[in-house]
Motif scaffolding. Sequence first.
Motif, short mmCIF file in Angstrom:
data_model
loop_
_atom_site.label_atom_id
_atom_site.label_comp_id
_atom_site.label_asym_id
_atom_site.label_seq_id
_atom_site.Cartn_x
_atom_site.Cartn_y
_atom_site.Cartn_z
N LYS A 168 43.67 26.30 34.48
CA LYS A 168 43.77 25.49 33.25
C LYS A 168 44.75 24.34 33.41
O LYS A 168 45.04 23.64 32.44
CB LYS A 168 44.21 26.39 32.09
CG LYS A 168 43.18 27.44 31.69
CD LYS A 168 43.70 28.22 30.50
CE LYS A 168 42.76 29.34 30.11
NZ LYS A 168 43.42 30.30 29.19
N MET A 169 45.29 24.16 34.62
CA MET A 169 46.31 23.12 34.82
C MET A 169 45.73 21.95 35.59
O MET A 169 44.66 22.05 36.19
CB MET A 169 47.50 23.70 35.58
CG MET A 169 48.04 24.99 34.99
SD MET A 169 49.58 25.51 35.75
CE MET A 169 50.76 24.60 34.73
N SER A 170 46.49 20.84 35.60
CA SER A 170 46.10 19.70 36.43
C SER A 170 46.14 20.14 37.90
O SER A 170 46.82 21.11 38.25
CB SER A 170 47.07 18.54 36.22
OG SER A 170 48.32 18.86 36.79
N ALA A 171 45.45 19.39 38.75
CA ALA A 171 45.44 19.73 40.18
C ALA A 171 46.86 19.70 40.74
O ALA A 171 47.23 20.56 41.57
CB ALA A 171 44.53 18.76 40.94
N THR A 172 47.67 18.75 40.29
CA THR A 172 49.06 18.65 40.79
C THR A 172 49.85 19.90 40.41
O THR A 172 50.55 20.49 41.24
CB THR A 172 49.74 17.41 40.18
OG1 THR A 172 48.88 16.30 40.37
CG2 THR A 172 51.08 17.14 40.82
N ASP A 173 49.74 20.31 39.15
CA ASP A 173 50.48 21.49 38.69
C ASP A 173 49.97 22.76 39.38
O ASP A 173 50.75 23.64 39.75
CB ASP A 173 50.35 21.67 37.17
CG ASP A 173 51.27 20.73 36.41
OD1 ASP A 173 52.08 20.04 37.06
OD2 ASP A 173 51.17 20.67 35.17
N ALA A 174 48.66 22.87 39.53
CA ALA A 174 48.08 24.05 40.18
C ALA A 174 48.53 24.13 41.63
O ALA A 174 48.90 25.21 42.13
CB ALA A 174 46.56 24.02 40.08
N ALA A 175 48.53 22.99 42.31
CA ALA A 175 48.96 22.96 43.72
C ALA A 175 50.43 23.38 43.82
O ALA A 175 50.83 24.11 44.73
CB ALA A 175 48.75 21.57 44.31
N PHE A 176 51.23 22.92 42.86
CA PHE A 176 52.65 23.28 42.84
C PHE A 176 52.79 24.81 42.70
O PHE A 176 53.53 25.45 43.46
CB PHE A 176 53.36 22.58 41.67
CG PHE A 176 54.80 22.99 41.50
CD1 PHE A 176 55.81 22.33 42.18
CD2 PHE A 176 55.14 24.05 40.66
CE1 PHE A 176 57.13 22.72 42.03
CE2 PHE A 176 56.46 24.45 40.51
CZ PHE A 176 57.46 23.79 41.19
N GLU A 177 52.09 25.38 41.73
CA GLU A 177 52.18 26.82 41.48
C GLU A 177 51.79 27.63 42.72
O GLU A 177 52.45 28.61 43.07
CB GLU A 177 51.28 27.22 40.30
CG GLU A 177 51.77 26.74 38.96
CD GLU A 177 53.04 27.44 38.51
OE1 GLU A 177 53.16 28.65 38.71
OE2 GLU A 177 53.92 26.73 37.98
#
Length: 238
Positions: A129-138
């Motif tokens: 449910k997150m942006s690609a940037t946030d998902a990659a960070f997680e």
Amino acid sequence: MFDQLNCPYTIFVAPRIAGGTCEIWWRILELLINAGPRFKARIGTEDFDLPTRNDPEKAMAWAILSPKVEELDQHEQRRVIRSLANERGIDVDGYCRSVAMDWDELREINTDPLCTLAAHSVNHFSVGKMSATDAAFELSQSRAIIARELGEATRFNAYPYGDEPNATLRDFNLAQDAGYEASLTTRKGVVFPGHASHLQALPRIMVSGRFQELRYIDALISGLPTALANRFSKVNVG
Ligand SMILES: [Zn+2]
């Protein structure tokens, strides 16, 4: 119990939970519902005022509120939960520390040869449910933090919540980029050789209230219920 059975086990670690500062929203929401005779709050764009005097009313409040909290933007979800908890004197971080294993405990259990520690996002966020940037960070930072804390690389990952839309094809690719050898979804199923080419989207049987009785576990591991659910298509990815 695992020792007695010589049974290997994996613990999935979300570093912010191990660090004791995570808003474990489903547990905090339970505390909020238990906190008084009514639950009054704004969640997202809706105002709620629900009676919570007894178990049926609490169960009804949970059924109404938990999907609303779950569907919020992931960062907003945590802001809402933390502020509701603050208003009612619930110590979010203290609660997290009281229920979760900390890094010292994880380092200790990691000396057990039966134990594997693996990643579970940084914040227990729904990466899908997150942006690609946030998902990659997680996905990448959870791996990096666990490696730093334990002094060894983790090879595996499980996506929090784990099914669509919480883990999508994009996230399987991001998990690959983050360096995991394999990742688990909560798509029901047992692993077949055909999954070898879908290592970032392996099925997982979630043992929860729905299958609490141990006598069901043998049947689940046999693969029959999931084969029925998947109509005997062995590799349910895509
Ligand atoms: Zn989880």
